[in-house]
Motif scaffolding. Sequence first.
Motif, PDB file in Angstrom:
ATOM      1  N   GLU A  20       8.756 -12.436  45.655  1.00 27.98           N
ATOM      2  CA  GLU A  20       7.419 -12.003  45.261  1.00 27.98           C
ATOM      3  C   GLU A  20       7.562 -10.967  44.146  1.00 27.98           C
ATOM      4  OE1 GLU A  20       3.474 -11.326  47.799  1.00 27.98           O
ATOM      5  OE2 GLU A  20       4.990  -9.789  48.160  1.00 27.98           O
ATOM      6  N   VAL A  21       6.790 -11.153  43.080  1.00 30.68           N
ATOM      7  CA  VAL A  21       6.910 -10.313  41.892  1.00 30.68           C
ATOM      8  C   VAL A  21       5.544  -9.869  41.385  1.00 30.68           C
ATOM      9  CG1 VAL A  21       9.065 -11.407  41.107  1.00 30.68           C
ATOM     10  CG2 VAL A  21       6.865 -12.272  40.299  1.00 30.68           C
ATOM     11  N   LEU A  22       5.551  -8.795  40.611  1.00 30.04           N
ATOM     12  CA  LEU A  22       4.385  -8.348  39.850  1.00 30.04           C
ATOM     13  C   LEU A  22       4.631  -8.757  38.411  1.00 30.04           C
ATOM     14  CD1 LEU A  22       1.761  -6.565  39.647  1.00 30.04           C
ATOM     15  CD2 LEU A  22       3.310  -4.745  38.899  1.00 30.04           C
ATOM     16  N   THR A  23       3.698  -9.507  37.814  1.00 23.86           N
ATOM     17  CA  THR A  23       3.851  -9.920  36.413  1.00 23.86           C
ATOM     18  C   THR A  23       3.036  -9.017  35.510  1.00 23.86           C
ATOM     19  OG1 THR A  23       2.076 -11.556  36.590  1.00 23.86           O
ATOM     20  CG2 THR A  23       4.331 -12.342  36.987  1.00 23.86           C
ATOM     21  N   PHE A  24       3.579  -8.808  34.311  1.00 23.76           N
ATOM     22  CA  PHE A  24       2.925  -7.938  33.330  1.00 23.76           C
ATOM     23  C   PHE A  24       3.354  -8.344  31.930  1.00 23.76           C
ATOM     24  CE2 PHE A  24       6.839  -5.914  34.653  1.00 23.76           C
ATOM     25  CZ  PHE A  24       7.411  -5.451  33.482  1.00 23.76           C
ATOM     26  N   SER A  25       2.656  -7.806  30.953  1.00 24.36           N
ATOM     27  CA  SER A  25       2.898  -8.156  29.558  1.00 24.36           C
ATOM     28  C   SER A  25       3.479  -6.974  28.788  1.00 24.36           C
ATOM     29  CB  SER A  25       1.576  -8.587  28.913  1.00 24.36           C
ATOM     30  OG  SER A  25       1.722  -8.761  27.528  1.00 24.36           O
ATOM     31  N   LEU A  70       8.739   8.567  32.313  1.00 28.15           N
ATOM     32  CA  LEU A  70       7.919   7.434  31.890  1.00 28.15           C
ATOM     33  C   LEU A  70       8.703   6.673  30.830  1.00 28.15           C
ATOM     34  CD1 LEU A  70       5.276   5.841  32.018  1.00 28.15           C
ATOM     35  CD2 LEU A  70       4.387   7.360  30.238  1.00 28.15           C
ATOM     36  N   ALA A  71       9.011   5.415  31.124  1.00 28.45           N
ATOM     37  CA  ALA A  71       9.841   4.609  30.239  1.00 28.45           C
ATOM     38  C   ALA A  71       9.014   3.572  29.498  1.00 28.45           C
ATOM     39  CB  ALA A  71      10.929   3.904  31.046  1.00 28.45           C
ATOM     40  N   ASP A  72       9.417   3.299  28.293  1.00 26.76           N
ATOM     41  CA  ASP A  72       8.873   2.190  27.521  1.00 26.76           C
ATOM     42  C   ASP A  72      10.012   1.196  27.347  1.00 26.76           C
ATOM     43  OD1 ASP A  72       7.692   0.413  25.794  1.00 26.76           O
ATOM     44  OD2 ASP A  72       6.890   1.940  24.451  1.00 26.76           O
ATOM     45  N   ILE A  73      10.116   0.206  28.264  1.00 29.55           N
ATOM     46  CA  ILE A  73      11.271  -0.699  28.217  1.00 29.55           C
ATOM     47  C   ILE A  73      11.241  -1.620  27.006  1.00 29.55           C
ATOM     48  CG2 ILE A  73      11.801  -0.542  30.681  1.00 29.55           C
ATOM     49  CD1 ILE A  73      10.653  -3.338  31.046  1.00 29.55           C
ATOM     50  N   ARG A  74      10.121  -1.632  26.275  1.00 29.28           N
ATOM     51  CA  ARG A  74      10.107  -2.360  24.995  1.00 29.28           C
ATOM     52  C   ARG A  74      11.243  -1.837  24.119  1.00 29.28           C
ATOM     53  NH1 ARG A  74       4.154  -2.519  25.417  1.00 29.28           N
ATOM     54  NH2 ARG A  74       4.310  -0.284  25.630  1.00 29.28           N
ATOM     55  N   GLY A  78      14.630  -3.485  22.197  1.00 33.32           N
ATOM     56  CA  GLY A  78      14.611  -3.496  20.739  1.00 33.32           C
ATOM     57  C   GLY A  78      13.278  -3.897  20.142  1.00 33.32           C
ATOM     58  N   MET A  79      12.202  -3.859  20.948  1.00 37.27           N
ATOM     59  CA  MET A  79      10.861  -4.157  20.441  1.00 37.27           C
ATOM     60  C   MET A  79      10.248  -2.888  19.855  1.00 37.27           C
ATOM     61  SD  MET A  79       9.264  -6.134  23.724  1.00 37.27           S
ATOM     62  CE  MET A  79       9.900  -7.626  24.395  1.00 37.27           C
ATOM     63  N   GLU A  80       9.191  -3.066  19.101  1.00 33.17           N
ATOM     64  CA  GLU A  80       8.436  -1.925  18.605  1.00 33.17           C
ATOM     65  C   GLU A  80       7.677  -1.283  19.762  1.00 33.17           C
ATOM     66  OE1 GLU A  80       8.155  -0.706  15.385  1.00 33.17           O
ATOM     67  OE2 GLU A  80       9.787  -2.094  14.909  1.00 33.17           O
ATOM     68  N   ALA A  81       7.503   0.036  19.703  1.00 30.77           N
ATOM     69  CA  ALA A  81       6.693   0.721  20.711  1.00 30.77           C
ATOM     70  C   ALA A  81       5.278   0.165  20.652  1.00 30.77           C
ATOM     71  CB  ALA A  81       6.689   2.222  20.457  1.00 30.77           C
ATOM     72  N   GLY A  82       4.664  -0.002  21.782  1.00 26.48           N
ATOM     73  CA  GLY A  82       3.334  -0.599  21.841  1.00 26.48           C
ATOM     74  C   GLY A  82       2.227   0.426  21.729  1.00 26.48           C
ATOM     75  N   GLY A 105       8.231   5.559  35.992  1.00 23.46           N
ATOM     76  CA  GLY A 105       7.041   4.888  35.505  1.00 23.46           C
ATOM     77  C   GLY A 105       7.404   3.994  34.329  1.00 23.46           C
ATOM     78  N   ILE A 106       6.844   2.794  34.310  1.00 24.84           N
ATOM     79  CA  ILE A 106       7.060   1.870  33.195  1.00 24.84           C
ATOM     80  C   ILE A 106       5.705   1.565  32.572  1.00 24.84           C
ATOM     81  CG2 ILE A 106       7.811  -0.439  32.517  1.00 24.84           C
ATOM     82  CD1 ILE A 106       9.781  -0.373  34.814  1.00 24.84           C
ATOM     83  N   ARG A 107       5.578   1.854  31.282  1.00 27.15           N
ATOM     84  CA  ARG A 107       4.330   1.573  30.584  1.00 27.15           C
ATOM     85  C   ARG A 107       4.283   0.088  30.239  1.00 27.15           C
ATOM     86  NH1 ARG A 107       4.908   4.313  26.051  1.00 27.15           N
ATOM     87  NH2 ARG A 107       4.525   6.318  27.014  1.00 27.15           N
ATOM     88  N   THR A 108       3.153  -0.558  30.571  1.00 26.55           N
ATOM     89  CA  THR A 108       2.971  -1.982  30.279  1.00 26.55           C
ATOM     90  C   THR A 108       1.722  -2.164  29.415  1.00 26.55           C
ATOM     91  OG1 THR A 108       1.566  -2.450  32.182  1.00 26.55           O
ATOM     92  CG2 THR A 108       3.944  -2.570  32.540  1.00 26.55           C
ATOM     93  N   ASP A 109       1.633  -3.308  28.747  1.00 29.38           N
ATOM     94  CA  ASP A 109       0.437  -3.618  27.965  1.00 29.38           C
ATOM     95  C   ASP A 109      -0.699  -4.096  28.861  1.00 29.38           C
ATOM     96  OD1 ASP A 109       1.852  -3.038  25.664  1.00 29.38           O
ATOM     97  OD2 ASP A 109       2.395  -5.120  25.283  1.00 29.38           O
TER      98      ASP A 109
END
Length: 171
Positions: A20-25, A70-74, A78-82, A105-109
Amino acid sequence: MNQHIAIKAGTIWNNNDDVEVLTFSLAGETFAIEAVKVQEILDLLPETSVPGSLPFVGSVINFRGKVIPLADIRLAFGMEAGEKTIDSRIVVIELPLGDERTLIGIRTDRVFEVTTFSKSASEAPPSVGMRWRADYIDCLIKRENQFVILPNLAAIFSNHNSQSATGPSHG
């Protein structure tokens, strides 16, 4: 290296056929985190920058009276910060890092849903042609006409924590 990845990818299933997972963008890609690791989903909170930290974990938030990174795993991928939007959320997870369990904490879109994935739909990331570090991906899940990425959060945070004295080590 593929053998190492296969061992890591196998740990998510814990001898089960489903997870079971939580999906996010993030940046238009769909990611998923094991639901058992998720503590809470929050609207965006005020952030405090941490001087000298890596951009990947460049700030902290107050979560139930505790200061957590608070992490931005983007940035780890190697992605641009959102840009923060009305749909942005913080997913608070608990990970075993070293000898302790750490809240992060992980910031998601955008957060989508809690769903179940079948082990039979999973594949190890390809060793060629990936734009991201293969050791940062537990596995890919085929869902309809897309892939959902299950990041290897322990590898991401352990690697970044060992690179910085100000990494996410207090929880």
